[in-house]
Design an enzyme around this catalytic site. Sequence first.
Site, mmCIF file in Angstrom:
data_model
loop_
_atom_site.group_PDB
_atom_site.id
_atom_site.type_symbol
_atom_site.label_atom_id
_atom_site.label_comp_id
_atom_site.label_asym_id
_atom_site.label_seq_id
_atom_site.Cartn_x
_atom_site.Cartn_y
_atom_site.Cartn_z
ATOM 1 N N GLU A 102 87.796 36.581 48.308
ATOM 2 C CA GLU A 102 87.238 35.845 47.535
ATOM 3 C C GLU A 102 88.281 35.894 46.492
ATOM 4 O OE1 GLU A 102 84.323 34.267 47.501
ATOM 5 O OE2 GLU A 102 83.777 35.141 48.743
ATOM 6 N N GLY B 265 95.676 38.418 48.366
ATOM 7 C CA GLY B 265 94.454 38.163 48.843
ATOM 8 C C GLY B 265 95.451 37.754 50.713
ATOM 9 N N LYS C 134 88.197 50.359 45.160
ATOM 10 C CA LYS C 134 88.677 50.483 44.002
ATOM 11 C C LYS C 134 88.638 49.512 43.191
ATOM 12 C CE LYS C 134 93.525 49.227 43.042
ATOM 13 N NZ LYS C 134 93.197 48.868 41.747
ATOM 14 N N GLU D 249 92.683 48.510 37.927
ATOM 15 C CA GLU D 249 93.279 49.473 37.134
ATOM 16 C C GLU D 249 93.175 49.094 35.534
ATOM 17 O OE1 GLU D 249 94.664 47.936 39.284
ATOM 18 O OE2 GLU D 249 97.038 46.398 38.334
ATOM 19 N N GLY E 180 90.024 38.184 44.268
ATOM 20 C CA GLY E 180 91.078 38.673 43.569
ATOM 21 C C GLY E 180 92.181 37.833 43.722
HETATM 22 P P1 NAD Z 1 94.880 40.798 41.317
HETATM 23 O O1 NAD Z 1 94.398 40.044 42.841
HETATM 24 O O2 NAD Z 1 96.216 40.454 40.986
HETATM 25 O O3 NAD Z 1 94.213 42.123 41.829
HETATM 26 C C1 NAD Z 1 93.023 42.087 42.597
HETATM 27 C C2 NAD Z 1 92.867 43.880 43.013
HETATM 28 O O4 NAD Z 1 94.116 43.724 43.744
HETATM 29 C C3 NAD Z 1 92.939 44.840 41.931
HETATM 30 O O5 NAD Z 1 92.107 46.379 41.936
HETATM 31 C C4 NAD Z 1 94.867 44.928 41.922
HETATM 32 O O6 NAD Z 1 95.306 46.469 41.789
HETATM 33 C C5 NAD Z 1 94.306 44.767 43.035
HETATM 34 N N1 NAD Z 1 95.757 44.913 44.154
HETATM 35 C C6 NAD Z 1 97.057 44.414 44.060
HETATM 36 N N2 NAD Z 1 98.006 44.675 44.506
HETATM 37 C C7 NAD Z 1 97.471 44.603 46.124
HETATM 38 C C8 NAD Z 1 97.963 45.669 46.836
HETATM 39 N N3 NAD Z 1 99.446 44.465 47.672
HETATM 40 N N4 NAD Z 1 97.153 45.613 48.015
HETATM 41 C C9 NAD Z 1 96.159 45.689 47.213
HETATM 42 N N5 NAD Z 1 95.091 45.522 46.467
HETATM 43 C C10 NAD Z 1 95.966 45.409 45.266
HETATM 44 O O7 NAD Z 1 93.744 39.470 40.723
HETATM 45 P P2 NAD Z 1 93.309 40.336 39.013
HETATM 46 O O8 NAD Z 1 94.112 39.635 38.010
HETATM 47 O O9 NAD Z 1 92.841 41.381 39.057
HETATM 48 O O10 NAD Z 1 92.308 38.928 39.150
HETATM 49 C C11 NAD Z 1 92.108 37.869 39.315
HETATM 50 C C12 NAD Z 1 92.168 36.871 40.164
HETATM 51 O O11 NAD Z 1 90.635 37.365 40.721
HETATM 52 C C13 NAD Z 1 91.520 35.401 40.070
HETATM 53 O O12 NAD Z 1 92.550 35.150 40.760
HETATM 54 C C14 NAD Z 1 90.648 35.089 40.116
HETATM 55 O O13 NAD Z 1 90.191 33.563 40.474
HETATM 56 C C15 NAD Z 1 90.058 35.813 41.442
HETATM 57 N N6 NAD Z 1 89.162 36.705 41.652
HETATM 58 C C16 NAD Z 1 87.612 35.627 42.658
HETATM 59 C C17 NAD Z 1 86.501 35.687 42.436
HETATM 60 C C18 NAD Z 1 85.624 35.191 43.775
HETATM 61 O O14 NAD Z 1 84.842 35.451 44.590
HETATM 62 N N7 NAD Z 1 86.355 34.032 44.137
HETATM 63 C C19 NAD Z 1 85.727 36.172 41.006
HETATM 64 C C20 NAD Z 1 87.110 36.810 40.800
HETATM 65 C C21 NAD Z 1 87.899 36.445 40.382
#
Ligand code: NAD
Length: 505
Positions: free
Chosen positions: A264, A247, A189, A192, A242
């Site tokens: 991550e 997470g 997934k 979006e 994310g």
């Molecule tokens: P996010 O957590 O908002 O979303 C990430 C993904 O999770 C998306 O596909 C989203 O649709 C999905 N998601 C949202 N709610 C969910 C739920 N309840 N259950 C399952 N899936 C769900 O993150 P983002 O805003 O897309 O990305 C930014 C974040 O990602 C930052 O905090 C960044 O530090 C982190 N990030 C970490 C790494 C790493 O390797 N450590 C790399 C890149 C980004």
Amino acid sequence: MLDLTVIPAIQNTLPPVFDARHLIDGRWQADGPTSERLSPSHGTVVSRAQIGTIQDAEAAIAAARAAFDDGRWSQLSGKARATVLLKVADLIEVNVERMALMETLESGKPITQARGEISGAADLWRYAASLARTLHGDSHNSLGADMLAVVLKEPIGVVSIITPWNFPFWILSQKLPFALAAGCTCVVKPSELTPSTTVILGELLIEAGLPAGVVNIVLGYGQPVGATLASHPSVDMVTFTGSTAVGRGIAAAASSTLKKVALELGGKNPQVIFPDADLESAADAVTFGVYFNVGQCCNSGSRIIVHEDIAKDFTARIVDLSKQVAFGDPLDPATQVGAIVSREHGQKIDAYVTAARKAGATVALGGAALQVPGLGPQFYQPTIVTNVTPDMAIAREEVFGPVLTVLTFRTLEEALTLVNDADYGLSAGVWSENVHTCLQFARMAQAGTVWTNTWMDGFPEVTFGGFKQSGLGREIGRHGLDEFMEIKSLVMRIGRTRAPWVRPR
Ligand code: NAD
């Protein structure tokens, strides 16, 4: 007058709107409602994506489960799996331009960086192919004359892969080819906000001959698609990149079936600069580290900790370099920093700077939206905040924007206290010409990656992941493959040498 380097809009005809569909059991599906993605830089629609339902997620999981259980992928030889992965790598390279353009239009990142991300990802697929051929367990041949044991590695099963918007194709490629090399089947997934390059990859997987059902793609939102992928009993593992908040929710959702979880997450990554460092290189790397991907980067070098004796001059140097970084139209190859991913995210960045100002910090540069001639409002100025104290939100939380905070120190011990006084532990860096300082720092810093006299260099061979609230598990490198494997110990007796346990009466 800020005197920044701003690249105005170039005249460019955008490609037709991309229609992003689900890929379930080898078939493209596009019969549901859709969402539209506006280019953050141009404000026009660039893609339209299916909004997945629980039923779509369940159908994809069922397809991945059937594909795993009948062995159409997991029981192929490593050589056969590697052959497909290598073909995918070749196809990614053929499609770099098309994929990079979609990545730029959906994420706002500069086209040159999008090209680098896509072609670099092809190398991850190649490296994973090498692991598919060389993966092996252990043997124990010294347990005694009558015993032999082997430790087997087996694919863990069905893996859910949930990815963010900041490096959509790179992060997918840190996970998917490794899961496939291990013999797993997957449901992906994407965010979006950036679905299209994942969908294009689906086309390439089919072209490369991957059997139907081995990789399934479901588009849509965290609720309900991501949540279903995280909690479903037929899924053996969920790997997520994310935010730390989401997470945590994924780990909780996965706990009902005790499936394996790899996370991550975020970072608040410090770089410590000693007076004996090559300050020119350090200043350049700090500037790169904070503005790369507009700071929307888990590895963003968003806080520097500078020795008191050089803090004033070093900060002035960063301010000067920041003015020379080209912010603007991501489609212009001269641009180094593009747009903020969404209006809401831009407001969040600004709120951090405003709060820091109110708490007594000084905004030495920027601190407001950036108007790029001919483009929309989603740009933010390069921003440097000084007079920051370690308790301020801007010094502790992930701002995820082009915002650098400056703290100062006097001794290595003091610097390490500041480095480790954090909820996160993704990466950390030290700049010094003294090898003892660098090694002592590297040992004591609580971070999954430590860079000395460099920042953000990475290689497919070198494992990546976070300490503390930056994550669980590791990606890429050999450990990245192991994440997707179960371990089975097989203990064998040679000959009829076992003394009976039951003593005859
Ligand atoms: P996010 O957590 O908002 O979303 C990430 C993904 O999770 C998306 O596909 C989203 O649709 C999905 N998601 C949202 N709610 C969910 C739920 N309840 N259950 C399952 N899936 C769900 O993150 P983002 O805003 O897309 O990305 C930014 C974040 O990602 C930052 O905090 C960044 O530090 C982190 N990030 C970490 C790494 C790493 O390797 N450590 C790399 C890149 C980004």
